[in-house]
Design a protein around this motif. Sequence first.
Motif, PDB file in Angstrom:
ATOM      1  N   PHE A  29     -24.865 -75.128   8.400  1.00  0.00           N
ATOM      2  CA  PHE A  29     -25.948 -74.706   9.287  1.00  0.00           C
ATOM      3  C   PHE A  29     -26.239 -73.242   9.031  1.00  0.00           C
ATOM      4  O   PHE A  29     -25.459 -72.528   8.402  1.00  0.00           O
ATOM      5  N   THR A  30     -27.392 -72.818   9.487  1.00  0.00           N
ATOM      6  CA  THR A  30     -27.818 -71.427   9.333  1.00  0.00           C
ATOM      7  C   THR A  30     -28.121 -70.867  10.710  1.00  0.00           C
ATOM      8  O   THR A  30     -28.776 -71.538  11.515  1.00  0.00           O
ATOM      9  N   ILE A  31     -27.634 -69.649  10.980  1.00  0.00           N
ATOM     10  CA  ILE A  31     -27.963 -69.005  12.247  1.00  0.00           C
ATOM     11  C   ILE A  31     -28.754 -67.730  11.974  1.00  0.00           C
ATOM     12  O   ILE A  31     -28.529 -67.038  10.978  1.00  0.00           O
ATOM     13  N   ALA A  32     -29.689 -67.475  12.866  1.00  0.00           N
ATOM     14  CA  ALA A  32     -30.466 -66.237  12.839  1.00  0.00           C
ATOM     15  C   ALA A  32     -29.801 -65.260  13.800  1.00  0.00           C
ATOM     16  O   ALA A  32     -29.617 -65.569  14.978  1.00  0.00           O
ATOM     17  N   VAL A  33     -29.428 -64.104  13.276  1.00  0.00           N
ATOM     18  CA  VAL A  33     -28.761 -63.076  14.069  1.00  0.00           C
ATOM     19  C   VAL A  33     -29.664 -61.856  14.098  1.00  0.00           C
ATOM     20  O   VAL A  33     -29.983 -61.291  13.045  1.00  0.00           O
ATOM     21  N   ASN A  34     -30.100 -61.481  15.304  1.00  0.00           N
ATOM     22  CA  ASN A  34     -30.988 -60.328  15.425  1.00  0.00           C
ATOM     23  C   ASN A  34     -30.290 -59.051  15.002  1.00  0.00           C
ATOM     24  O   ASN A  34     -29.110 -58.839  15.295  1.00  0.00           O
ATOM     25  N   ARG A  35     -31.033 -58.192  14.335  1.00  0.00           N
ATOM     26  CA  ARG A  35     -30.519 -56.869  13.990  1.00  0.00           C
ATOM     27  C   ARG A  35     -30.599 -55.990  15.235  1.00  0.00           C
ATOM     28  O   ARG A  35     -31.455 -56.219  16.098  1.00  0.00           O
ATOM     29  N   PRO A  36     -29.742 -54.982  15.345  1.00  0.00           N
ATOM     30  CA  PRO A  36     -29.701 -54.178  16.579  1.00  0.00           C
ATOM     31  C   PRO A  36     -30.800 -53.119  16.668  1.00  0.00           C
ATOM     32  O   PRO A  36     -30.720 -52.216  17.479  1.00  0.00           O
ATOM     33  N   PHE A  37     -31.828 -53.247  15.849  1.00  0.00           N
ATOM     34  CA  PHE A  37     -32.925 -52.275  15.857  1.00  0.00           C
ATOM     35  C   PHE A  37     -34.211 -52.991  15.468  1.00  0.00           C
ATOM     36  O   PHE A  37     -34.190 -54.124  14.997  1.00  0.00           O
ATOM     37  N   LYS A  38     -35.332 -52.339  15.673  1.00  0.00           N
ATOM     38  CA  LYS A  38     -36.629 -52.883  15.270  1.00  0.00           C
ATOM     39  C   LYS A  38     -37.100 -52.137  14.027  1.00  0.00           C
ATOM     40  O   LYS A  38     -36.725 -50.988  13.793  1.00  0.00           O
ATOM     41  N   ASN A  39     -37.933 -52.796  13.238  1.00  0.00           N
ATOM     42  CA  ASN A  39     -38.426 -52.160  12.018  1.00  0.00           C
ATOM     43  C   ASN A  39     -39.504 -51.125  12.350  1.00  0.00           C
ATOM     44  O   ASN A  39     -39.816 -50.897  13.520  1.00  0.00           O
ATOM     45  N   GLY A  40     -40.071 -50.516  11.351  1.00  0.00           N
ATOM     46  CA  GLY A  40     -41.068 -49.469  11.536  1.00  0.00           C
ATOM     47  C   GLY A  40     -42.311 -49.923  12.273  1.00  0.00           C
ATOM     48  O   GLY A  40     -43.024 -49.109  12.860  1.00  0.00           O
ATOM     49  N   ASN A  41     -42.592 -51.218  12.280  1.00  0.00           N
ATOM     50  CA  ASN A  41     -43.747 -51.774  12.997  1.00  0.00           C
ATOM     51  C   ASN A  41     -43.391 -52.202  14.413  1.00  0.00           C
ATOM     52  O   ASN A  41     -44.203 -52.811  15.098  1.00  0.00           O
ATOM     53  N   GLY A  42     -42.145 -51.938  14.831  1.00  0.00           N
ATOM     54  CA  GLY A  42     -41.713 -52.313  16.175  1.00  0.00           C
ATOM     55  C   GLY A  42     -41.342 -53.776  16.318  1.00  0.00           C
ATOM     56  O   GLY A  42     -41.216 -54.276  17.426  1.00  0.00           O
ATOM     57  N   GLU A  43     -41.157 -54.474  15.208  1.00  0.00           N
ATOM     58  CA  GLU A  43     -40.826 -55.895  15.242  1.00  0.00           C
ATOM     59  C   GLU A  43     -39.320 -56.099  15.098  1.00  0.00           C
ATOM     60  O   GLU A  43     -38.654 -55.388  14.351  1.00  0.00           O
ATOM     61  N   GLN A  44     -38.810 -57.080  15.819  1.00  0.00           N
ATOM     62  CA  GLN A  44     -37.389 -57.432  15.733  1.00  0.00           C
ATOM     63  C   GLN A  44     -37.153 -58.206  14.442  1.00  0.00           C
ATOM     64  O   GLN A  44     -37.859 -59.168  14.160  1.00  0.00           O
ATOM     65  N   GLU A  45     -36.184 -57.801  13.664  1.00  0.00           N
ATOM     66  CA  GLU A  45     -35.831 -58.510  12.450  1.00  0.00           C
ATOM     67  C   GLU A  45     -34.509 -59.235  12.655  1.00  0.00           C
ATOM     68  O   GLU A  45     -33.736 -58.889  13.552  1.00  0.00           O
ATOM     69  N   ALA A  46     -34.273 -60.232  11.827  1.00  0.00           N
ATOM     70  CA  ALA A  46     -33.042 -61.018  11.928  1.00  0.00           C
ATOM     71  C   ALA A  46     -32.500 -61.282  10.534  1.00  0.00           C
ATOM     72  O   ALA A  46     -33.233 -61.264   9.544  1.00  0.00           O
ATOM     73  N   ASP A  47     -31.211 -61.511  10.478  1.00  0.00           N
ATOM     74  CA  ASP A  47     -30.571 -61.970   9.252  1.00  0.00           C
ATOM     75  C   ASP A  47     -30.296 -63.456   9.406  1.00  0.00           C
ATOM     76  O   ASP A  47     -29.924 -63.926  10.488  1.00  0.00           O
ATOM     77  N   PHE A  48     -30.494 -64.206   8.341  1.00  0.00           N
ATOM     78  CA  PHE A  48     -30.287 -65.649   8.346  1.00  0.00           C
ATOM     79  C   PHE A  48     -29.019 -65.923   7.544  1.00  0.00           C
ATOM     80  O   PHE A  48     -28.977 -65.709   6.337  1.00  0.00           O
ATOM     81  N   ILE A  49     -27.990 -66.371   8.247  1.00  0.00           N
ATOM     82  CA  ILE A  49     -26.654 -66.449   7.666  1.00  0.00           C
ATOM     83  C   ILE A  49     -26.211 -67.904   7.565  1.00  0.00           C
ATOM     84  O   ILE A  49     -26.177 -68.632   8.557  1.00  0.00           O
ATOM     85  N   ASN A  50     -25.869 -68.305   6.343  1.00  0.00           N
ATOM     86  CA  ASN A  50     -25.395 -69.655   6.095  1.00  0.00           C
ATOM     87  C   ASN A  50     -23.945 -69.770   6.529  1.00  0.00           C
ATOM     88  O   ASN A  50     -23.131 -68.891   6.244  1.00  0.00           O
ATOM     89  N   CYS A  51     -23.630 -70.873   7.222  1.00  0.00           N
ATOM     90  CA  CYS A  51     -22.281 -71.118   7.725  1.00  0.00           C
ATOM     91  C   CYS A  51     -21.844 -72.515   7.333  1.00  0.00           C
ATOM     92  O   CYS A  51     -22.662 -73.420   7.174  1.00  0.00           O
ATOM     93  N   VAL A  52     -20.539 -72.682   7.196  1.00  0.00           N
ATOM     94  CA  VAL A  52     -19.949 -73.984   6.925  1.00  0.00           C
ATOM     95  C   VAL A  52     -18.733 -74.139   7.826  1.00  0.00           C
ATOM     96  O   VAL A  52     -18.013 -73.176   8.079  1.00  0.00           O
ATOM     97  N   VAL A  53     -18.532 -75.351   8.344  1.00  0.00           N
ATOM     98  CA  VAL A  53     -17.378 -75.640   9.199  1.00  0.00           C
ATOM     99  C   VAL A  53     -16.838 -77.011   8.792  1.00  0.00           C
ATOM    100  O   VAL A  53     -17.596 -77.893   8.363  1.00  0.00           O
ATOM    101  N   TRP A  54     -15.525 -77.172   8.904  1.00  0.00           N
ATOM    102  CA  TRP A  54     -14.844 -78.356   8.390  1.00  0.00           C
ATOM    103  C   TRP A  54     -14.200 -79.193   9.489  1.00  0.00           C
ATOM    104  O   TRP A  54     -13.947 -78.720  10.570  1.00  0.00           O
ATOM    105  N   ARG A  55     -13.928 -80.443   9.164  1.00  0.00           N
ATOM    106  CA  ARG A  55     -13.154 -81.411   9.935  1.00  0.00           C
ATOM    107  C   ARG A  55     -13.783 -81.714  11.306  1.00  0.00           C
ATOM    108  O   ARG A  55     -14.975 -81.829  11.425  1.00  0.00           O
ATOM    109  N   LYS A  56     -12.961 -81.853  12.332  1.00  0.00           N
ATOM    110  CA  LYS A  56     -13.453 -82.234  13.666  1.00  0.00           C
ATOM    111  C   LYS A  56     -14.456 -81.217  14.215  1.00  0.00           C
ATOM    112  O   LYS A  56     -15.478 -81.622  14.803  1.00  0.00           O
TER     113      LYS A  56
END
Length: 142
Positions: A29-56
């Motif tokens: 799955f991929t989660i979007a994690v907001n960055r702790p600041f806004k860009n120069g246009n005042g917009e919130q940016e996020a990082d999209f981080i790939n995750c993997v989890v196993w078993r139960k």
Amino acid sequence: MLNRVVLVGRLTRDPELKFLGDGRAVANFTIAVNRPFKNGNGEQEADFINCVVWRKPAENVANFLEKGSLTGVDGRVQTRSYDNNEGKRVFVTEVVAESVQFLEPRNRQDGGNNTNNNSGNYENDPFSNDSSIDIQKFDLPF
């Protein structure tokens, strides 16, 4: 040495569950994690981080989380590579989750009856709605 990652974000798509030949479950799955600041246009940016989890835990993620679910991931960063169908080397960086926390109740598409297996009465949960609480820096005890 230390390799520890703790993330809180929202799933960008439904988890993808697979079972390997030996019966082990794996969910991506991929989660979007907001960055702790806004860009120069005042917009919130996020990082999209790939995750993997196993078993139960992989099965639980696939059964109880969906696109938009707020989740916490505790794990480690892993890099790997493989050769794709064109023979080119592909490098992958992902978080291998050791623990995935469900941070909100499941969507109430069933008319308000919560089918989440977590014990607790979400009908009286003051944190179950989408309203935000404005907490100022001077409100914190530390």
